[in-house]
Motif scaffolding. Sequence first.
Motif, PDB file in Angstrom:
ATOM      1  N   PRO A 104       0.826  -1.214   0.000  1.00  0.00           N
ATOM      2  CA  PRO A 104       0.000   0.000   0.000  1.00  0.00           C
ATOM      3  C   PRO A 104       0.857   1.260   0.000  1.00  0.00           C
ATOM      4  CG  PRO A 104      -0.744  -1.548   1.687  1.00  0.00           C
ATOM      5  CD  PRO A 104       0.585  -2.040   1.189  1.00  0.00           C
ATOM      6  N   LEU A 105       0.375   2.282  -0.698  1.00  0.00           N
ATOM      7  CA  LEU A 105       1.094   3.553  -0.790  1.00  0.00           C
ATOM      8  C   LEU A 105       0.254   4.657  -0.177  1.00  0.00           C
ATOM      9  CD1 LEU A 105       3.417   5.339  -1.841  1.00  0.00           C
ATOM     10  CD2 LEU A 105       2.151   5.527  -4.007  1.00  0.00           C
ATOM     11  N   LEU A 106       0.780   5.279   0.856  1.00  0.00           N
ATOM     12  CA  LEU A 106       0.108   6.404   1.495  1.00  0.00           C
ATOM     13  C   LEU A 106       0.398   7.679   0.715  1.00  0.00           C
ATOM     14  CD1 LEU A 106      -1.492   7.340   4.072  1.00  0.00           C
ATOM     15  CD2 LEU A 106       0.737   7.824   5.094  1.00  0.00           C
ATOM     16  N   SER A 107      -0.621   8.495   0.489  1.00  0.00           N
ATOM     17  CA  SER A 107      -0.410   9.765  -0.183  1.00  0.00           C
ATOM     18  C   SER A 107       0.557  10.630   0.612  1.00  0.00           C
ATOM     19  CB  SER A 107      -1.748  10.507  -0.341  1.00  0.00           C
ATOM     20  OG  SER A 107      -1.535  11.838  -0.776  1.00  0.00           O
ATOM     21  N   GLY A 108       1.439  11.317  -0.106  1.00  0.00           N
ATOM     22  CA  GLY A 108       2.347  12.246   0.547  1.00  0.00           C
ATOM     23  C   GLY A 108       1.645  13.468   1.102  1.00  0.00           C
ATOM     24  N   LEU A 109       0.363  13.625   0.763  1.00  0.00           N
ATOM     25  CA  LEU A 109      -0.430  14.743   1.264  1.00  0.00           C
ATOM     26  C   LEU A 109      -1.388  14.289   2.356  1.00  0.00           C
ATOM     27  CD1 LEU A 109      -1.227  16.468  -2.144  1.00  0.00           C
ATOM     28  CD2 LEU A 109       0.571  17.054  -0.502  1.00  0.00           C
ATOM     29  N   ALA A 110      -1.111  13.124   2.949  1.00  0.00           N
ATOM     30  CA  ALA A 110      -1.893  12.602   4.074  1.00  0.00           C
ATOM     31  C   ALA A 110      -0.921  12.236   5.189  1.00  0.00           C
ATOM     32  CB  ALA A 110      -2.710  11.385   3.640  1.00  0.00           C
ATOM     33  N   GLU A 134       0.573   4.756  10.155  1.00  0.00           N
ATOM     34  CA  GLU A 134       1.995   4.936  10.472  1.00  0.00           C
ATOM     35  C   GLU A 134       2.827   3.787   9.916  1.00  0.00           C
ATOM     36  OE1 GLU A 134       2.900   5.775  14.603  1.00  0.00           O
ATOM     37  OE2 GLU A 134       3.158   7.848  13.945  1.00  0.00           O
ATOM     38  N   SER A 135       2.278   2.582   9.973  1.00  0.00           N
ATOM     39  CA  SER A 135       2.996   1.432   9.442  1.00  0.00           C
ATOM     40  C   SER A 135       3.160   1.554   7.929  1.00  0.00           C
ATOM     41  CB  SER A 135       2.257   0.144   9.807  1.00  0.00           C
ATOM     42  OG  SER A 135       2.964  -0.994   9.366  1.00  0.00           O
ATOM     43  N   VAL A 136       2.072   1.918   7.244  1.00  0.00           N
ATOM     44  CA  VAL A 136       2.123   2.082   5.783  1.00  0.00           C
ATOM     45  C   VAL A 136       3.104   3.193   5.413  1.00  0.00           C
ATOM     46  CG1 VAL A 136       0.783   2.786   3.759  1.00  0.00           C
ATOM     47  CG2 VAL A 136      -0.182   1.148   5.385  1.00  0.00           C
ATOM     48  N   GLN A 137       3.125   4.232   6.220  1.00  0.00           N
ATOM     49  CA  GLN A 137       4.027   5.354   5.953  1.00  0.00           C
ATOM     50  C   GLN A 137       5.494   4.981   6.142  1.00  0.00           C
ATOM     51  OE1 GLN A 137       4.175   8.707   8.816  1.00  0.00           O
ATOM     52  NE2 GLN A 137       3.653  10.019   7.084  1.00  0.00           N
ATOM     53  N   GLY A 138       5.776   4.115   7.108  1.00  0.00           N
ATOM     54  CA  GLY A 138       7.161   3.871   7.478  1.00  0.00           C
ATOM     55  C   GLY A 138       7.761   2.562   7.024  1.00  0.00           C
ATOM     56  N   ARG A 139       6.931   1.611   6.557  1.00  0.00           N
ATOM     57  CA  ARG A 139       7.464   0.296   6.195  1.00  0.00           C
ATOM     58  C   ARG A 139       7.081  -0.081   4.762  1.00  0.00           C
ATOM     59  NH1 ARG A 139       4.861  -3.826   9.663  1.00  0.00           N
ATOM     60  NH2 ARG A 139       6.458  -5.220   8.795  1.00  0.00           N
ATOM     61  N   GLY A 158       0.163  -5.215   2.577  1.00  0.00           N
ATOM     62  CA  GLY A 158      -0.892  -4.887   3.525  1.00  0.00           C
ATOM     63  C   GLY A 158      -1.084  -6.003   4.538  1.00  0.00           C
ATOM     64  N   ARG A 159      -0.952  -7.238   4.096  1.00  0.00           N
ATOM     65  CA  ARG A 159      -1.088  -8.373   5.001  1.00  0.00           C
ATOM     66  C   ARG A 159      -0.008  -8.323   6.097  1.00  0.00           C
ATOM     67  NH1 ARG A 159      -3.968 -12.832   3.786  1.00  0.00           N
ATOM     68  NH2 ARG A 159      -3.894 -12.302   1.552  1.00  0.00           N
ATOM     69  N   GLN A 160       1.215  -7.936   5.702  1.00  0.00           N
ATOM     70  CA  GLN A 160       2.299  -7.832   6.687  1.00  0.00           C
ATOM     71  C   GLN A 160       2.079  -6.658   7.644  1.00  0.00           C
ATOM     72  OE1 GLN A 160       5.263  -7.822   3.512  1.00  0.00           O
ATOM     73  NE2 GLN A 160       6.282  -9.579   4.471  1.00  0.00           N
ATOM     74  N   HIS A 161       1.566  -5.562   7.129  1.00  0.00           N
ATOM     75  CA  HIS A 161       1.232  -4.435   8.007  1.00  0.00           C
ATOM     76  C   HIS A 161       0.237  -4.874   9.076  1.00  0.00           C
ATOM     77  CE1 HIS A 161       3.377  -1.231   5.988  1.00  0.00           C
ATOM     78  NE2 HIS A 161       2.796  -1.502   4.830  1.00  0.00           N
ATOM     79  N   LEU A 162      -0.806  -5.585   8.666  1.00  0.00           N
ATOM     80  CA  LEU A 162      -1.848  -6.005   9.601  1.00  0.00           C
ATOM     81  C   LEU A 162      -1.325  -7.058  10.573  1.00  0.00           C
ATOM     82  CD1 LEU A 162      -4.865  -6.103   7.124  1.00  0.00           C
ATOM     83  CD2 LEU A 162      -4.424  -4.412   8.905  1.00  0.00           C
ATOM     84  N   ALA A 163      -0.439  -7.917  10.098  1.00  0.00           N
ATOM     85  CA  ALA A 163       0.146  -8.911  11.000  1.00  0.00           C
ATOM     86  C   ALA A 163       0.974  -8.219  12.083  1.00  0.00           C
ATOM     87  CB  ALA A 163       1.004  -9.895  10.210  1.00  0.00           C
ATOM     88  N   GLY A 164       1.699  -7.167  11.695  1.00  0.00           N
ATOM     89  CA  GLY A 164       2.483  -6.429  12.677  1.00  0.00           C
ATOM     90  C   GLY A 164       1.600  -5.741  13.704  1.00  0.00           C
ATOM     91  N   LEU A 165       0.479  -5.184  13.252  1.00  0.00           N
ATOM     92  CA  LEU A 165      -0.455  -4.550  14.180  1.00  0.00           C
ATOM     93  C   LEU A 165      -1.067  -5.571  15.121  1.00  0.00           C
ATOM     94  CD1 LEU A 165      -2.381  -1.946  11.982  1.00  0.00           C
ATOM     95  CD2 LEU A 165      -0.696  -1.496  13.747  1.00  0.00           C
ATOM     96  N   ALA A 166      -1.415  -6.725  14.569  1.00  0.00           N
ATOM     97  CA  ALA A 166      -2.000  -7.773  15.397  1.00  0.00           C
ATOM     98  C   ALA A 166      -1.037  -8.194  16.500  1.00  0.00           C
ATOM     99  CB  ALA A 166      -2.381  -8.973  14.527  1.00  0.00           C
ATOM    100  N   GLN A 167       0.225  -8.345  16.145  1.00  0.00           N
ATOM    101  CA  GLN A 167       1.221  -8.713  17.144  1.00  0.00           C
ATOM    102  C   GLN A 167       1.342  -7.619  18.212  1.00  0.00           C
ATOM    103  OE1 GLN A 167       5.176  -9.266  15.583  1.00  0.00           O
ATOM    104  NE2 GLN A 167       5.899 -10.293  17.421  1.00  0.00           N
ATOM    105  N   ALA A 168       1.277  -6.360  17.785  1.00  0.00           N
ATOM    106  CA  ALA A 168       1.439  -5.247  18.721  1.00  0.00           C
ATOM    107  C   ALA A 168       0.301  -5.184  19.737  1.00  0.00           C
ATOM    108  CB  ALA A 168       1.528  -3.929  17.954  1.00  0.00           C
ATOM    109  N   ILE A 169      -0.905  -5.575  19.323  1.00  0.00           N
ATOM    110  CA  ILE A 169      -2.044  -5.484  20.247  1.00  0.00           C
ATOM    111  C   ILE A 169      -2.385  -6.844  20.868  1.00  0.00           C
ATOM    112  CG2 ILE A 169      -2.987  -3.492  19.056  1.00  0.00           C
ATOM    113  CD1 ILE A 169      -5.011  -5.270  17.701  1.00  0.00           C
ATOM    114  N   GLY A 170      -1.606  -7.883  20.510  1.00  0.00           N
ATOM    115  CA  GLY A 170      -1.764  -9.176  21.164  1.00  0.00           C
ATOM    116  C   GLY A 170      -2.918 -10.018  20.676  1.00  0.00           C
ATOM    117  N   VAL A 171      -3.204  -9.956  19.360  1.00  0.00           N
ATOM    118  CA  VAL A 171      -4.257 -10.803  18.798  1.00  0.00           C
ATOM    119  C   VAL A 171      -3.696 -11.553  17.594  1.00  0.00           C
ATOM    120  CG1 VAL A 171      -6.081  -9.223  19.572  1.00  0.00           C
ATOM    121  CG2 VAL A 171      -5.146  -8.997  17.247  1.00  0.00           C
TER     122      VAL A 171
END
Length: 252
Positions: A141-147, A199-204, A208-221
């Motif tokens: 996924p690509l986050l707009s530079g204006l967001a 923030e994940s999309v902006q920095g990594r 998208g599946r990997q972004h969500l997996a990282g979030l899931a790990q961060a919140i413990g689900v």
Amino acid sequence: MHKVLHDQLMSLARHVRAPQDNPPPPGIEARRLAVYRQLFFGNVESLLAGAFPVLRASLGAHSWRRLVESFYAGYRCRTPLFTEISGEFVDYLAEGGSEALALPPWSVELAHYEWVEAALLLSDRREPAHDPEGDLLDGVPLLSGLAWPLAYEWPVSEIGPGYRPEEAPEQPTLLLARRGADLKVHFARLAPLAHGLLESVQGRYCSGRQHLAGLAQAIGVEPDDILSQGLALLETLRAQGVVLGTRAGRAV
């Protein structure tokens, strides 16, 4: 430049910036020097007042003038462009200017919040090549530079002359600032999951599946627990123009 002329100009500049600390150059009457001081300082103060109206009103006239005088006298800007002075002012506050003057602790974040709008309005950023219809789960996924996803300790969208908090709330203020197709800057509150995803999309650089997996790990689900919700959020953000689509190339 002739050394005498150089010394005269530097003496004048130092006096105009900080007359209380630097004697006036010889041969120039006090009335003319006062005109120079008021002209230069007035231009800077007017520019900053227009860029930071809420901060100015919230600090009050006396503290605001002390702040601008301190910035004007002691900070060395890294740009000659008037349009970028507000960004230099934010840097000055963040580098200790607010602490030196014992300003309220929310001053730095409030200034940054007000600067964001001007920065996005004036941005000439060009978006990189992307696929607007790309797969947001398996593509990158690509986050707009204006967001811009933003996180503040203080409730910056609520602070003003009538509300000057003394303690930061327990929960941060999470916002999305974006420049829309109408060429206006819009601010929206974000839930923690949405902010974390942006923030994940902006920095990594990953799928998208990997972004969500990282979030899931961060919140413990488990990743599957937020997969459908996360995909729906990505699709909503694409529809809003916040996520542009997917980057060219494959995730690693």
